[in-house]
Design an enzyme around this catalytic site. Structure first.
Site, PDB file in Angstrom:
ATOM      1  N   GLU A 298      -8.628   4.850 -22.110  1.00 58.99           N
ATOM      2  CA  GLU A 298      -9.945   4.924 -22.868  1.00 58.99           C
ATOM      3  C   GLU A 298     -10.065   6.370 -23.398  1.00 58.99           C
ATOM      4  O   GLU A 298     -10.304   7.339 -21.963  1.00 58.99           O
ATOM      5  CB  GLU A 298     -11.027   3.773 -22.426  1.00 58.99           C
ATOM      6  CG  GLU A 298     -12.322   4.039 -23.553  1.00 58.99           C
ATOM      7  CD  GLU A 298     -13.695   3.827 -22.973  1.00 58.99           C
ATOM      8  OE1 GLU A 298     -14.666   3.551 -23.868  1.00 58.99           O
ATOM      9  OE2 GLU A 298     -13.908   3.120 -22.014  1.00 58.99           O
ATOM     10  N   LYS A 361     -12.201  -0.898 -30.206  1.00 56.50           N
ATOM     11  CA  LYS A 361     -13.664  -1.622 -29.288  1.00 56.50           C
ATOM     12  C   LYS A 361     -14.436  -2.810 -30.230  1.00 56.50           C
ATOM     13  O   LYS A 361     -14.813  -2.027 -30.638  1.00 56.50           O
ATOM     14  CB  LYS A 361     -13.933  -1.168 -28.604  1.00 56.50           C
ATOM     15  CG  LYS A 361     -14.870  -1.390 -26.521  1.00 56.50           C
ATOM     16  CD  LYS A 361     -15.641  -0.294 -27.060  1.00 56.50           C
ATOM     17  CE  LYS A 361     -16.083  -0.375 -25.591  1.00 56.50           C
ATOM     18  NZ  LYS A 361     -16.389   0.787 -24.723  1.00 56.50           N
ATOM     19  N   CYS A 412     -13.275  -1.339 -21.578  1.00 56.40           N
ATOM     20  CA  CYS A 412     -13.301  -1.447 -20.773  1.00 56.40           C
ATOM     21  C   CYS A 412     -14.064  -1.854 -20.674  1.00 56.40           C
ATOM     22  O   CYS A 412     -14.386  -2.868 -20.230  1.00 56.40           O
ATOM     23  CB  CYS A 412     -14.208   0.493 -21.422  1.00 56.40           C
ATOM     24  SG  CYS A 412     -16.051   1.287 -20.561  1.00 56.40           S
TER      25      CYS A 412
END
Length: 535
Positions: A298, A361, A412
């Site tokens: 990320e 995301k 994440c």
């Protein structure tokens, strides 16, 4: 005001530090069942004190307060790593404001989880007072309610420490039950087993007006609790032993680069140069090892995607010369309402100089990547921090189609949201890739994150590769076995061999069917019991 003051006085008067001590003990036991301690057997008895206290507390508000206390202990311990957001002075945030931001984030998420347990505790107390003799039904109702609250919380912006995490990554047999109905089946087993054990034990005198109670001589709760534990592990072992064969040629070689560029450095010009050099060298090394694609974490290159920028152009030239796709963690622009907006993204760069696959995301971090209720909180946050709020979430039903197959991707924080992984796997995801930063958090947060990724791998019957900036990067097979896990805070490259799988577990096919079933059984049994005879 007088009525509220009277209720508060009653609450204070009824408070018992003896009961509170049991609740605190319960919260501590469940917290140390989580990674990094991973004392998972404690989770099968750790909720017993909470069950006993809330079901014997006559005041609903008091039982809710004990539930709130349990949540403050459990979530307070398990999420203490959030305070490692401090220091933020490198971003121009004053020291005092940095402390305030870190503590506020920790308190906010702890309170959110604790309020859910307060609702559970108050409801169980009300049900126990209304139907005191129906122990089996009360355990069923309490289990259904806990699962429903966990499921609802997983649709909110804040979630992390479900009860299922207490069994991961160590108790692999029981983890395989998640293939049937997702992580909620583990929460149901844990809550139900603890509830049955609580009803099987004698209840000491906790209130002056309530004498001690004992379970009936032929109480079925203890044998039922032991049966649940044994049957759950046996069924999990059977699922663990079953492995659907895969067609030939489904093996896949992926390379990963753990860049180890701390966030406070990688946003500076020097840090960007370090990241570009580290990921370029790692990419070239892995290409020489014959990988099919290279994966980065990320925000590996923390710049807005622009193929004409010097850094992006250099990376594209490297990929063009080697011809092996690179999955780059970066920021990608999106169309906004007259305002520059972008997403936290994974882009697949190919030899033609363009990106093809893209994953944005979905589950952004509140206060860290966006400001919730911006109209209300934006002005307050702007006083504490110079950060703007311009990250936007991706679409929930994305598909990351790559040159080596369709991948299920999580960035994440998304590892806590099983529904996001389920949707992608159902749509054809053949393996899991999680890309994370994990800086500046401590190692024990990374171990919790690894435990969540193990859950995602088992429930979907997929291999999972974890690629992080500062650790822990690793490889997990479809049975949850950690095949490779490297130490944090180091730069490394690794070639991982994994399988592409196309199986669809019951959970991937039908989702969390257990929670509505439990709610329906509890309501139906409760209605039937009211019309006929109590248990």
């Amino acid at each position: 005001m007088k009525a509220a003051a009277t209720k508060l006085q009653k609450l204070i008067h009824g408070w018992s530090w003896g009961q509170a001590s049991w609740v605190i003990l319960s919260g501590c036991l469940m917290a140390i069942a989580l990674p990094p301690w991973s004392l998972w057997p404690l989770a099968w008895v750790g909720l017993v004190p909470l069950w006993r206290v809330v079901r014997t507390t006559p005041a609903i508000a008091l039982a809710a307060a004990y539930g709130l206390l349990w949540g403050l202990v459990y979530y307070g311990i398990s999420l203490a790593w959030i305070t490692h957001l401090h220091p933020l002075m490198w971003m121009g945030v004053p020291w005092l404001n940095s402390v305030a931001i870190a503590l506020s984030a920790w308190i906010f998420i702890v309170l959110w989880g604790s309020v859910c347990i307060a609702v559970w505790g108050g409801t169980v107390a009300w049900l126990s007072r209304r139907w005191p003799g129906r122990s089996l039904w009360l355990v069923l109702a309490g289990t259904a309610l806990w699962c429903a609250l966990e499921a609802l919380r997983n649709y909110s912006p804040l979630d992390w420490s479900p009860l299922s995490l207490t069994q991961s990554p160590s108790n692999l047999w029981i983890l395989h039950l998640t293939r049937l109905s997702g992580p909620q089946i583990l929460s149901a087993l844990l809550v139900a087993t603890n509830g049955l054990l609580a009803y099987a034990l004698p209840t000491p005198k906790l209130h002056p007006t309530h004498p001690p109670t004992h379970p009936p001589i032929h109480s079925p709760t203890l044998p039922l609790a032991l049966t649940l534990i044994l049957a759950g592990h046996l069924l999990g072992a059977l699922l663990y032993a079953q492995t659907a064969p895969i067609p030939p040629g489904q093996s896949l070689s992926l390379g990963l680069v753990q860049g180890n560029v701390p966030t406070r450095e990688k946003l500076t010009p020097q840090g960007i140069r370090q990241a570009l050099e580290g990921y370029t060298e790692g990419y070239q090394s892995l290409v020489a090892q014959g990988v099919a694609a290279v994966v980065t974490p990320e925000g590996a290159l923390p710049q807005l995607w622009n193929p004409n920028s010097p850094q992006m152009a250099a990376m594209l030239q490297t990929v063009g010369e080697a011809g092996v796709p690179l999955w780059l963690g970066t920021f990608a622009p999106v169309a906004g309402n007259g305002r520059q907006q972008y997403t936290q993204s994974i882009l697949e760069l190919r030899a033609d100089g363009q990106y093809h696959g893209r994953y944005d995301k979905v589950q952004l971090v509140p206060l860290g990547e966006y400001i919730p209720f911006e109209a209300l909180l934006g002005r307050l946050i702007s006083r504490l921090s110079p950060l703007d709020s311009y990250l936007v979430p991706g679409q929930p039903r994305q598909q990351f189609a790559t040159s080596v197959g369709r991948a299920t991707v999580g960035i994440c924080y998304e590892s806590a949201y099983s529904r996001l992984f389920r949707r992608q796997t159902q749509a054809g995801g053949e393996f899991i890739v999680t890309a994370s930063n994990n800086d500046p958090y401590p190692v024990w947060m990374m171990q919790q994150h690894h435990g969540l990724d193990v859950l995602r791998a088992v429930e979907s019957d997929r291999w999972a590769i974890r690629v992080t900036n500062t650790g822990l990067s690793g490889l997990v097979d479809n049975h949850g076995r950690t095949l490779w896990l490297r130490e944090p805070q180091t730069y490394l490259v690794h070639r991982a061999e994994l399988e592409r799988r196309q199986t669809l577990t019951p959970y991937v096919r039908w989702g969390d069917w257990l929670t509505p079933l439990l709610l329906g059984l509890a309501l139906g049994w409760g209605w039937w019991g009211d019309r006929h005879s109590p248990l």
